[in-house]
Design an enzyme around this catalytic site. Structure first.
Site, PDB file in Angstrom:
ATOM      1  N   SER A 126      71.038  22.500 113.641  1.00 43.87           N
ATOM      2  CA  SER A 126      72.375  22.974 113.304  1.00 43.87           C
ATOM      3  C   SER A 126      72.476  24.459 113.617  1.00 43.87           C
ATOM      4  O   SER A 126      71.491  25.200 113.501  1.00 43.87           O
ATOM      5  CB  SER A 126      72.673  22.757 111.821  1.00 43.87           C
ATOM      6  N   TYR A 185      70.794  23.956 103.155  1.00 42.61           N
ATOM      7  CA  TYR A 185      70.860  23.120 104.360  1.00 42.61           C
ATOM      8  C   TYR A 185      70.419  23.925 105.582  1.00 42.61           C
ATOM      9  O   TYR A 185      69.637  23.445 106.414  1.00 42.61           O
ATOM     10  CB  TYR A 185      72.285  22.610 104.535  1.00 42.61           C
TER      11      TYR A 185
END
Length: 252
Positions: free
Chosen positions: A147, A161
């Protein structure tokens, strides 16, 4: 009509019942791969992806399994190989963000689950693929979906995250260097914000409208755009690419 078992290279894609994973399954089928569609709980969605892959003339199978469980990972690889033959490629796509908010407000259950799926799940699936490669030598490439958060840190949204995806990036680089002499490539794709269910699951379904103005290209990615990057890394066109993470972030 689907092809016979083992006539095409087989790819196992985790978290492939929707979003980037589902788009990757279809893109891989168009590139000549048979596809094992892993899912955690939504069997009908996984079977819908399987049907679309078969409509493209490739074999496919839906394989249930929690990637954070060694027993489940072993079982899903068993099922995939029984249906498709040896696994030549692995896409570690399964991942969760947890709720959007400050790190101090994240409860321990969410922290444990995020690390279990995003980090441990990636490790377990890669290790299982390598163990099977030792038996039949089929594995050629692993692609880990990361990501943009791994480098932006995502303050105020999901630092936890972001940190989990930072671990995935480090793993990608290190394992790629470790396996290079064996002819196995390990690559990553770091998507920017993408139109998937992940925003609603994180508690903010309208997040795309909020973040789009911050992206240099001025919009979020479609899952198919990220899938093209993933599948390119699976193909011989990327034969000299390993131990690296491709950013597909719209300019972030």
């Amino acid at each position: 009509m689907a092809t016979t078992k083992g006539s095409n290279p087989a790819v196992l894609i985790t978290g492939a019942s929707r979003g980037i994973g589902a788009a990757t399954a279809l893109a891989a089928a168009r590139e000549g791969f048979d596809v094992a569609v892993n899912y955690a709980s939504d069997h009908p969605a996984a079977e819908a992806v399987v049907a679309q892959v078969r409509a493209l003339g490739r074999n496919a199978v839906a394989v249930a399994g929690d990637v954070a469980s060694q027993a489940a990972v072993t079982a899903m690889f068993d099922q995939a190989e029984q249906a498709l033959g040896p696994i030549a490629a692995l896409v570690n796509n399964a991942g969760i963000t947890g709720p959007i908010g400050r790190f101090a407000d994240v409860d321990i259950h969410n922290l444990e689950r995020i690390l279990a799926i995003n980090v441990l799940g990636t490790f377990l699936c890669a290790r299982e693929a390598l163990a099977r490669h030792a038996g039949h030598g089929a594995l050629r490439v692993i692609v880990n979906v990361s990501s943009v958060a791994s480098t932006t840190g995502s303050p105020g949204e999901y630092v936890h995250y972001a940190a989990s995806k930072g671990a995935v990036d480090t793993f990608t680089v290190g394992l790629g260097k470790e396996l290079a002499a064996q002819g196995i490539r390990v690559c990553g794709v770091a998507p920017g914000s993408t139109f998937t269910e992940i925003h609603a699951k994180a508690g903010e379904p309208d997040r795309p409208a909020r973040v789009a103005p911050k992206i240099p290209l001025g919009r979020l990615a479609q899952p198919e755009e990220i899938a093209q990057a993933v599948v390119w890394l699976l193909t011989p066109a990327a034969s000299y690419v390993t131990a690296t993470v491709l950013r597909a972030t719209g300019g972030l």
